[in-house]
Scaffold this motif. Structure first.
Motif, PDB file in Angstrom:
ATOM      1  N   LYS A 112      -4.845  11.573  16.890  1.00  0.00           N
ATOM      2  CA  LYS A 112      -6.259  11.489  17.227  1.00  0.00           C
ATOM      3  C   LYS A 112      -7.134  11.563  15.986  1.00  0.00           C
ATOM      4  N   ASP A 113      -6.527  11.393  14.793  1.00  0.00           N
ATOM      5  CA  ASP A 113      -7.289  11.422  13.560  1.00  0.00           C
ATOM      6  C   ASP A 113      -7.942  10.062  13.321  1.00  0.00           C
ATOM      7  N   GLU A 114      -8.462   9.862  12.076  1.00  0.00           N
ATOM      8  CA  GLU A 114      -9.167   8.620  11.770  1.00  0.00           C
ATOM      9  C   GLU A 114      -8.260   7.399  11.912  1.00  0.00           C
ATOM     10  N   LEU A 115      -6.977   7.531  11.507  1.00  0.00           N
ATOM     11  CA  LEU A 115      -6.049   6.405  11.635  1.00  0.00           C
ATOM     12  C   LEU A 115      -5.816   6.060  13.107  1.00  0.00           C
ATOM     13  N   HIS A 168       5.497   6.681   3.765  1.00  0.00           N
ATOM     14  CA  HIS A 168       5.935   5.844   4.889  1.00  0.00           C
ATOM     15  C   HIS A 168       5.207   6.239   6.173  1.00  0.00           C
ATOM     16  N   ILE A 169       5.109   7.554   6.397  1.00  0.00           N
ATOM     17  CA  ILE A 169       4.436   8.040   7.608  1.00  0.00           C
ATOM     18  C   ILE A 169       2.962   7.653   7.596  1.00  0.00           C
ATOM     19  N   LEU A 170       2.317   7.784   6.416  1.00  0.00           N
ATOM     20  CA  LEU A 170       0.888   7.490   6.330  1.00  0.00           C
ATOM     21  C   LEU A 170       0.601   5.995   6.390  1.00  0.00           C
ATOM     22  N   THR A 171       1.461   5.217   5.762  1.00  0.00           N
ATOM     23  CA  THR A 171       1.161   3.786   5.655  1.00  0.00           C
ATOM     24  C   THR A 171       1.710   2.960   6.811  1.00  0.00           C
ATOM     25  N   ARG A 172       2.667   3.529   7.575  1.00  0.00           N
ATOM     26  CA  ARG A 172       3.222   2.759   8.687  1.00  0.00           C
ATOM     27  C   ARG A 172       2.143   2.327   9.678  1.00  0.00           C
ATOM     28  N   PRO A 173       1.229   3.238  10.075  1.00  0.00           N
ATOM     29  CA  PRO A 173       0.147   2.793  10.968  1.00  0.00           C
ATOM     30  C   PRO A 173      -0.730   1.726  10.328  1.00  0.00           C
ATOM     31  N   LEU A 174      -1.009   1.869   9.008  1.00  0.00           N
ATOM     32  CA  LEU A 174      -1.842   0.876   8.338  1.00  0.00           C
ATOM     33  C   LEU A 174      -1.150  -0.485   8.298  1.00  0.00           C
ATOM     34  N   ILE A 175       0.159  -0.474   8.045  1.00  0.00           N
ATOM     35  CA  ILE A 175       0.917  -1.733   8.031  1.00  0.00           C
ATOM     36  C   ILE A 175       0.921  -2.364   9.425  1.00  0.00           C
ATOM     37  N   ASN A 176       1.095  -1.513  10.456  1.00  0.00           N
ATOM     38  CA  ASN A 176       1.045  -2.017  11.836  1.00  0.00           C
ATOM     39  C   ASN A 176      -0.313  -2.650  12.135  1.00  0.00           C
ATOM     40  N   MET A 177      -1.372  -1.986  11.663  1.00  0.00           N
ATOM     41  CA  MET A 177      -2.715  -2.518  11.897  1.00  0.00           C
ATOM     42  C   MET A 177      -2.934  -3.820  11.128  1.00  0.00           C
ATOM     43  N   LYS A 178      -2.368  -3.900   9.907  1.00  0.00           N
ATOM     44  CA  LYS A 178      -2.494  -5.130   9.135  1.00  0.00           C
ATOM     45  C   LYS A 178      -1.791  -6.289   9.852  1.00  0.00           C
ATOM     46  N   GLU A 179      -0.587  -6.006  10.351  1.00  0.00           N
ATOM     47  CA  GLU A 179       0.156  -7.042  11.081  1.00  0.00           C
ATOM     48  C   GLU A 179      -0.585  -7.446  12.354  1.00  0.00           C
ATOM     49  N   ILE A 200       0.826  -1.212   0.000  1.00  0.00           N
ATOM     50  CA  ILE A 200       0.000   0.000   0.000  1.00  0.00           C
ATOM     51  C   ILE A 200       0.857   1.258   0.000  1.00  0.00           C
ATOM     52  N   SER A 201       2.058   1.188   0.631  1.00  0.00           N
ATOM     53  CA  SER A 201       2.935   2.356   0.647  1.00  0.00           C
ATOM     54  C   SER A 201       3.387   2.715  -0.760  1.00  0.00           C
ATOM     55  N   PHE A 202       3.659   1.693  -1.589  1.00  0.00           N
ATOM     56  CA  PHE A 202       4.066   1.952  -2.972  1.00  0.00           C
ATOM     57  C   PHE A 202       2.906   2.561  -3.762  1.00  0.00           C
ATOM     58  N   LYS A 203       1.711   2.008  -3.567  1.00  0.00           N
ATOM     59  CA  LYS A 203       0.551   2.509  -4.307  1.00  0.00           C
ATOM     60  C   LYS A 203       0.230   3.951  -3.936  1.00  0.00           C
ATOM     61  N   ILE A 204       0.212   4.222  -2.633  1.00  0.00           N
ATOM     62  CA  ILE A 204      -0.078   5.592  -2.193  1.00  0.00           C
ATOM     63  C   ILE A 204       1.021   6.544  -2.656  1.00  0.00           C
TER      64      ILE A 204
END
Length: 462
Positions: free
Chosen positions: A209-212, A179-190, A7-11
């Motif tokens: 405190k945002d949506e992520l 990287h900053i945006l997708t790191r939380p998403l990757i953490n959540m995926k793991e 997802i980091s590459f796509k974004i």
């Protein structure tokens, strides 16, 4: 190729394409406008120079002045030609070549005193040129377009450098940003992958405190709740197996004794068997009620009924057991109160709470049931001066199969389901239950009733 699915590459790719397109458009727009303005400045400078010579010749139209004009421009990068009205050459600061002659030979048409640009093609022609008329002739000014082209080329070179710098900075920023945006998403995926494998000890750092951040907190809460439910399920199975095994052991054991001792007085054994069978029946009924509550098929049939007669009826039912233990039950409630509730379930709640107070009260103690209004809230309060509940156990007493008495003695009985059912019934009515206790002092149970569910008849008549 596997990295292309990240997802980091796509974004990053999407952001990169958008930013490069935007920067390309901005740089192109700026380049075109700056080039136009710079060429326009060259035209204006050339025309102003010709008009300046024209003004001088209008005041001092003699051979010396004309010669001075030609000498002055011979030292610059411009070329001046002074012609008569019939376009005969009076003087020039440089010899005329073929391109100059072609421009001079062209008809200039109508030209005002301000003069005009007669050759503006700086990209394909050798010269740009202007003409400024005066009373005896014309002043032609020429500038080699190679100088303009060199200026534009230098400008293009600077734009290319700026474009490459913008490209590099954008690439670095997009990589960092993705990287900053997708790191939380990757953490959540793991984390969710671990959860699906049964590992519920996941911790996702929440740095915003945002949506992520809210999503990460929700996943973390889900893992905790799931882990809690899994522990509860294990404890539930362990508890129910114990609770079912204990009375079955009694029934089997005493039935075996009665079977083997056919000539003995089996009344005592039969009483124990009967008692344990009743416990099993009560437990199964409670489990059935809880199952219906979990499926949201637990129906509450509300109706208005006088509260005091209901409480007096419950007191009458329990009085033999209370008298047998010399425990005094005192009921205080106004006569004119109507309660909107399910009478069967309400009776079940009160009997269960009073039964708990009775079991944990010493002989010759007192239990008080009081209905009153405090700070605008109607409360039904059951207070005893029994052994009390330890502080560490108090938050868990409404959980299923939780028992303060870990020894599970037959003297106290119970299955650990009563208070769980009480809480479910009370919440189904939209009420609240609160427990307060101190060891050696006693326990207080408060049911906070909804204001609309209780009516004082005298107040209503007024």
């Amino acid at each position: 190729m596997k990295y292309l699915n990240h997802i980091s590459f796509k974004i990053g790719l999407i952001f990169f394409v958008i930013m490069i397109d935007l920067e390309g458009f901005i740089i192109y727009f700026l380049h075109q406008n700056i080039v136009k303005e710079r060429v326009k400045d060259e035209f204006n400078s050339l025309l102003l120079r010709g008009n300046s010579h024209r003004d001088v010749l209008e005041q001092y139209n003699d051979a010396k002045t004309i010669h001075h004009v030609a000498v002055m421009e011979s030292k610059s990068d411009l070329i001046v030609i002074v012609l008569t009205k019939s376009k005969k050459n009076i003087i020039s600061s440089s010899p005329l070549d073929q391109e100059m002659r072609k421009i001079v030979a062209k008809p200039i048409g109508k030209v005002t005193h301000k003069g005009k640009i007669i050759e503006s093609d700086w990209e394909d022609k050798k010269y740009i040129a202007s003409v400024s008329p005066f009373k005896d002739g014309y002043v032609y000014m020429f500038k080699n377009t190679s100088q303009v082209q060199q200026l534009i080329s230098q400008m293009n070179h600077h734009f290319w450098i700026a474009g490459l710098l913008a490209f590099g900075i954008t690439l670095v920023m997009i990589i960092l940003l993705s990287h900053i945006l997708t790191r939380p998403l990757i953490n959540m995926k793991e984390a969710t992958k671990k959860i699906t494998k049964g590992d519920l000890s996941v911790e996702i750092p929440v740095n915003s405190k945002d949506e992520l951040g809210q999503l990460a907190d929700s996943i973390r809460t889900l893992a905790r709740e799931w882990n809690h439910l899994r522990r509860e399920r294990s404890e539930f199975l362990a508890s129910i197996s114990h609770e079912l095994r204990t009375p079955l052991t009694y029934i089997k054991g005493y039935a075996d004794i009665a079977r083997k001792n056919s000539h003995a007085d089996n009344g005592t054994y039969l009483n124990i068997i009967y008692e344990e069978a009743n416990k099993l029946s009560d437990m199964i009924k409670n489990l059935f009620d809880l199952a219906k509550m979990d499926r949201n098929s637990f129906q509450i049939q509300k109706q208005n009924f006088p509260l005091l007669p209901m409480l007096e009826q419950i007191e009458h039912k329990l009085s033999p057991a209370f008298q047998n233990k010399n425990v005094t039950l005192t009921v205080r409630c106004k006569k004119n109160i109507l309660l909107l509730a399910d009478p069967i379930r309400f009776e079940q709640v009160i009997i269960n709470l009073l039964d708990n107070a009775y079991k944990y009260s010493e002989p010759h103690s007192h239990i008080h049931l009081n209905v009153k209004k405090e700070e605008g809230i109607w409360k039904l309060i059951i207070k005893d001066n029994g052994k009390g509940i330890p502080k560490e156990d108090l938050p868990y007493i409404f959980e299923r199969f939780y028992r303060v008495d870990k020894s599970r003695t037959r003297s106290l009985g119970g299955t650990g389901l009563g208070l769980a059912i009480v809480k479910e019934i009370i919440e189904a009515h939209g009420w609240e239950i609160h427990a307060y206790s101190q060891e050696g002092v006693g326990t207080t149970m408060e049911i906070w009733l909804q204001g609309g569910d209780i009516i004082e008849e005298t107040a209503a008549r007024r």
